[in-house]
Enzyme design. Structure first.
Site: not given
Length: 327
Positions: A81, A84
């Protein structure tokens, strides 16, 4: 992805810890004990971990039980991700700066699907808090640091006013050192300035620049695995920019023959952590299409394999399913 749900409302009782009134009483007792200890010349506790990795086996102890003494902020993340990687360092730095006013629990959604589903996470990164066993949705997406600080300040204030929970004063330098001992830093590979520039562009949200930079690296080193992964991440995030998830899902449901609509929802599923749903949608699209449409779905599936990683068991399973519908 833009941050949303910046709210302290919506508490959900997880029914796994004691009632808030009892939590408040225990917190008051803990404060009294700390005050007595400090009056006797004892130093603040130094070895409280401010950032912890949590899984399904440790969730009750590390999050639910701990939340009766200190607000626990949960960071739902995944290795693949991109956003993230922007948010997690901010949360970790602030956990040390706030020095015990909250604890950061990091949960890898790929390894902890039950927790991911229990919290009803719609996409990652997603940040929740647990206070006295009460789960509070904070925000979703890579929020800027000032906005994260604002939410944390609201959380800490709510924890004290509603439950009397104020955390534990710790030495942030010692806590950071403890985490480094717990998770030794692996030696970094030899520096590649072009690859470092591509990573910096991705981390900074310059998706167009990141795509170009990764393509430049691959032009020189076609087998560079790190550049392939970065390019796949940047392209995925670039594709979902400005997408209305509800509208995209309705279009895909209403027009199953619309390959572009299926590709768009597969991207949303992957970014939201629903990896198997994304793969299953694309395998199904390959199965029922022909020619250019089939090739488009196949290529997109291969691109998403790059994002998740070739060794992931979900990728291995989906490769097998793809082979079965192709041959």
């Amino acid at each position: 992805m833009q941050p949303r749900n910046m709210s302290m409302s919506g508490a959900v009782d997880l029914s796994a810890v004691k009632a808030a009134a009892e939590a408040k009483q225990k917190a008051e007792q803990a404060r009294a004990q700390r005050a007595t200890a400090q009056a006797g010349g004892q130093q603040p506790e130094a070895h409280v971990q401010l950032v912890i990795d949590v899984d399904e086996s440790t969730f009750e102890q590390e999050v639910l039980q701990r939340s009766t003494e200190v607000p626990v902020v949960i960071d739902f993340w995944a290795e693949w991700c991109g956003p993230c990687k922007q948010l997690s360092p901010i949360l970790e730095r602030l956990a040390e700066e706030y020095a015990g006013q909250f604890v950061l629990a990091k949960i890898d959604v790929d390894s902890n699907q039950m927790l991911f589903q229990q919290f009803g996470v719609q996409g990652i990164p997603a940040v929740f808090a647990v206070i006295a066993g009460q789960a509070l949705p904070l925000f979703q997406g890579a929020a800027p640091e000032p906005q994260v600080r604002q939410v944390l300040d609201q959380l800490i204030e709510a924890a004290e006013q509603r439950f009397g929970i104020v955390g534990t004063q710790v030495d942030p330098a010692q806590a950071a050192a403890d985490r480094q001992v717990q998770e030794p830093v692996e030696p970094e590979p030899p520096s590649n300035p072009a690859l470092a520039a591509a990573h910096a562009a991705l981390d900074g949200g310059d998706l167009g620049g990141a795509i170009q930079a990764y393509e430049n690296v691959l032009a020189e080193e076609p087998a560079n695995v790190e550049a392939k992964l970065g390019l796949a991440q940047a392209q995925l995030l670039n594709r979902i920019q400005g997408t209305d998830p509800d509208r995209a899902r309705k279009a895909a449901a209403d027009r199953p023959e619309d390959v572009a609509a299926q590709l768009a929802v597969a991207d949303l599923d992957l970014v939201g952590g629903h990896v198997e749903d994304a793969f299953g949608r694309l395998v199904g699209t390959v199965q029922r299409t022909f020619g250019e449409d089939r090739d488009a779905a196949r290529v997109r599936l291969l691109e998403l394999f790059e994002v998740v990683g070739p060794d992931d068991p979900r990728v291995i399973a989906a490769r097998g399913a793809l082979a079965r519908v192709l041959f």
